[in-house]
Write an enzyme that holds these catalytic residues in place. Structure first.
Site, PDB file in Angstrom:
ATOM      1  N   ASN A  38      -2.377  -0.232 -10.889  1.00  0.00           N
ATOM      2  CA  ASN A  38      -2.015  -0.297 -12.416  1.00  0.00           C
ATOM      3  C   ASN A  38      -0.618  -1.344 -12.725  1.00  0.00           C
ATOM      4  O   ASN A  38       0.214  -1.115 -11.965  1.00  0.00           O
ATOM      5  CB  ASN A  38      -2.262   1.037 -12.767  1.00  0.00           C
ATOM      6  CG  ASN A  38      -1.082   1.674 -12.448  1.00  0.00           C
ATOM      7  OD1 ASN A  38      -0.530   1.890 -12.971  1.00  0.00           O
ATOM      8  ND2 ASN A  38      -0.880   1.894 -10.828  1.00  0.00           N
TER       9      ASN A  38
ATOM     10  N   ASN B  21      10.269  11.239 -11.168  1.00  0.00           N
ATOM     11  CA  ASN B  21       9.421  10.252 -10.475  1.00  0.00           C
ATOM     12  C   ASN B  21      10.030   8.688 -10.244  1.00  0.00           C
ATOM     13  O   ASN B  21      10.711   7.526 -11.916  1.00  0.00           O
ATOM     14  CB  ASN B  21       8.522   9.479 -12.258  1.00  0.00           C
ATOM     15  CG  ASN B  21       7.376   8.424 -11.759  1.00  0.00           C
ATOM     16  OD1 ASN B  21       8.123   7.649 -10.530  1.00  0.00           O
ATOM     17  ND2 ASN B  21       7.328   8.087 -12.551  1.00  0.00           N
TER      18      ASN B  21
ATOM     19  N   CYS C 275       7.507   4.786  -9.902  1.00  0.00           N
ATOM     20  CA  CYS C 275       6.890   3.381 -10.692  1.00  0.00           C
ATOM     21  C   CYS C 275       7.570   2.277 -10.381  1.00  0.00           C
ATOM     22  O   CYS C 275       8.705   1.580 -10.688  1.00  0.00           O
ATOM     23  CB  CYS C 275       7.088   3.533 -12.051  1.00  0.00           C
ATOM     24  SG  CYS C 275       5.598   5.374 -12.355  1.00  0.00           S
TER      25      CYS C 275
ATOM     26  N   ASN D 198       4.012   7.192  -4.233  1.00  0.00           N
ATOM     27  CA  ASN D 198       4.165   6.667  -5.244  1.00  0.00           C
ATOM     28  C   ASN D 198       2.870   5.062  -4.980  1.00  0.00           C
ATOM     29  O   ASN D 198       2.684   5.059  -3.834  1.00  0.00           O
ATOM     30  CB  ASN D 198       5.164   6.204  -6.195  1.00  0.00           C
ATOM     31  CG  ASN D 198       4.727   6.784  -7.610  1.00  0.00           C
ATOM     32  OD1 ASN D 198       3.882   5.773  -8.124  1.00  0.00           O
ATOM     33  ND2 ASN D 198       5.690   7.293  -8.787  1.00  0.00           N
TER      34      ASN D 198
ATOM     35  N   CYS E 118     -15.087  -9.606  21.378  1.00  0.00           N
ATOM     36  CA  CYS E 118     -14.620  -9.781  23.266  1.00  0.00           C
ATOM     37  C   CYS E 118     -14.543 -11.527  23.946  1.00  0.00           C
ATOM     38  O   CYS E 118     -13.097 -11.799  23.778  1.00  0.00           O
ATOM     39  CB  CYS E 118     -15.231  -9.007  24.123  1.00  0.00           C
ATOM     40  SG  CYS E 118     -14.654  -9.058  25.982  1.00  0.00           S
TER      41      CYS E 118
END
Ligand SMILES: Cc1cc2nc3c(=O)[nH]c(=O)nc-3n(C[C@H](O)[C@H](O)[C@H](O)COP(=O)(O)O)c2cc1C
Ligand code: SF4
Ligand code: SF4
Length: 461
Positions: free
Chosen positions: A73, A132, A135, A200, A355
């Site tokens: 975001n 905070n 951010c 965060n 493998c």
């Protein structure tokens, strides 16, 4: 029934599950509905300086048919006026005195601004404040968010201003966008913080659109780094949590830690508790599935605690921390080998290929006649057909050659078809640290290493 209630630095809640500071805790109406659903607390979406948010602000990382294994975001803090948020916080706290209401804040880097916002938050009756400093995508240019969290001196100074203005518990939320999480955590300890929280979001770009060549998400032709969260970040969050729990200074300080980063299920929650978290915050899972997941989180955790004989959350907190160690302390003589359950194996050959191509070439393909055969390529047209499955060769591990790397176990699509089985060690127990102390030349010189191996009968293949 296990008692799920917690006392986190003096902040009480009936269960350890809090909404993380994010879209689910953006308004009084939402937090009220979350509390009705059963959430123990909420960290209000960060309030502070005026901001404007953009459209198309959430990207997502989907993989292998699963949606939103991570969200990304470029959202800033709350874009609703601070007065409105403060009014709603006071209202929610009045109506829900038994739930934890913590307010996340972020303001300009000066003592007056912090002192003012702390006082205004305290006036609402909130139980605590989360700073905070995390951010990664917004406000750094204004000296806020990760611009503070990434510089331990700034973090310490601002936390100090807050501590001298505050009369309610202060939680310092740490950014994972740093080399060593212990450094800013120690700064928070030395500034007198009451608690820590992590993580965060992590800096990320979730993708590029192959049709338009635009960065995802596309904001009017531009895109850029945003904060990453959700199931995909859980291993990073767990490691950072464990780093704090095993750090002398942080663990001696006794500061409780609120853990978050990829908690979606009660099992995730139990892992965070075992590695030292006392309260748990959730954002992405709520954005994906809604407030109702709280029932599964509480019931699952409570049942598991009953089964294990844990009466309270405090009995669980940190129980796995003593197992966190480092390579230099691992027992080099410990040995496990792969064993394949022939009855449940669907002969897909994934273990053989893994493998053979990438690790130690110690799985044979054995035909029905008992002969080791060469592989043939997988024919999709035969998928699921009994006759095809029955004529495929069976993978069999040559245990003497297996180094126990665990790759075949990891790629096998059938649960419990391959097990890693501990076998008797072939050599006396020793660690890298012990070799370093007894025979340092072995750790520096390949000839000395060769001689060491010969003396101890160690064969690398
Ligand atoms: C869309 C979005 C917005 C967020 N906004 C904030 C915020 O305003 N303040 C904050 O401290 N953290 C914010 N976060 C971070 C979350 O509080 C949390 O630290 C992070 O999402 C990890 O938890 P999760 O994996 O459960 O999502 C946000 C996260 C997302 C996904
Ligand atoms: S554990 Fe590693 S070495 Fe052993 S069989 Fe599996 S892939 Fe091969
Ligand atoms: S990966 Fe598992 S199921 Fe597939 S062949 Fe190997 S053991 Fe059998």
């Amino acid at each position: 029934m296990a008692d799920l209630s917690i006392d986190f630095a003096g902040i009480k809640s009936p269960n350890p599950f809090w909404l993380a500071s994010a879209p689910p805790s953006n308004s009084g109406m939402q937090v009220h509905r979350a509390f009705e659903a059963g959430w123990g607390g909420a960290v209000w979406k960060t309030i502070g300086t005026p901001v404007l948010n953009v459209s198309n602000r959430y990207g997502a990382w989907h993989y292998g048919g699963q949606r939103m294994l991570a969200i990304n975001n470029v959202e800033l803090i709350s874009d609703r006026p601070i007065e409105l948020n403060l009014r709603e916080i006071a209202d929610v706290k009045r109506n829900w005195p038994d739930r934890a209401v913590v307010v996340s804040a972020m303001v300009a880097p000066n003592a007056e601004a912090w002192s003012e916002v702390v006082k205004r938050i305290q006036d609402t009756g909130a139980d605590g404040i989360e700073l905070n400093f995390g951010c990664p995508h917004g406000m750094s240019e204004r000296g806020m968010g990760s611009a503070v969290g990434q510089v331990p001196e700034y973090l310490e100074r601002i936390t100090g201003w807050v501590m001298s203005a505050a009369s309610i518990p202060i939680i310092v939320k740490l950014t994972p966008n740093i080399t060593n999480i212990v450094v800013p955590a120690r700064s928070a300890v030395s500034a007198g913080a009451n608690a820590l929280s992590l993580i965060n979001t992590i800096n990320s770009i979730v993708g590029v659109d192959l049709d338009t060549l635009a960065i995802t998400p596309n904001i009017g032709g531009k895109g850029g780094h945003g904060g990453y969260a959700g199931p995909a970040v859980k291993p990073i969050a767990l490691n950072m949590l464990a780093s704090l729990g095993t750090d002398e200074v942080v663990s001696k300080s006794g500061l409780p830690i609120s853990g978050m980063g990829g908690i979606s299920t009660w099992q995730d929650a139990a892992e965070f508790l075992l590695l030292g978290a006392t309260s748990l915050q959730v954002c992405t899972a709520v954005m994906h599935y809604g407030f109702r997941i709280i029932d599964d989180l509480c019931n699952g955790l409570s049942n598991w605690m009953d089964e294990k004989g844990y009466a309270t959350i405090n009995d669980v907190v940190g129980q796995s921390l003593h197992r966190v160690s480092e390579f230099k302390h691992f027992d080099l003589s410990f040995k496990a080998v792969a064993r394949i359950d022939q009855d449940t194996c669907i002969k897909c050959n994934l273990c053989y290929v893994a493998c053979n191509d990438t690790t130690h070439q110690c799985i044979d393909l054995v035909s029905a006649a008992g002969k080791v055969v060469q592989p043939y390529s997988y024919d999709v047209r035969s998928n699921g057909k009994d006759e095809a499955i029955n004529t495929r060769p069976q993978p069999v591990v040559r245990e003497a050659d297996c180094v126990g790397c665990r790759l075949c176990y990891n790629v096998c699509p059938v649960d419990h078809c391959i097990e890693m089985v501990e076998v008797a060690p072939e050599h006396p127990s020793t660690t890298w640290n012990e070799i370093l102390q007894a025979e340092p030349e072995v750790t520096e010189d390949w000839e000395a290493m060769k001689a060491y191996r010969e003396r101890n009968g160690l064969h690398i293949h």
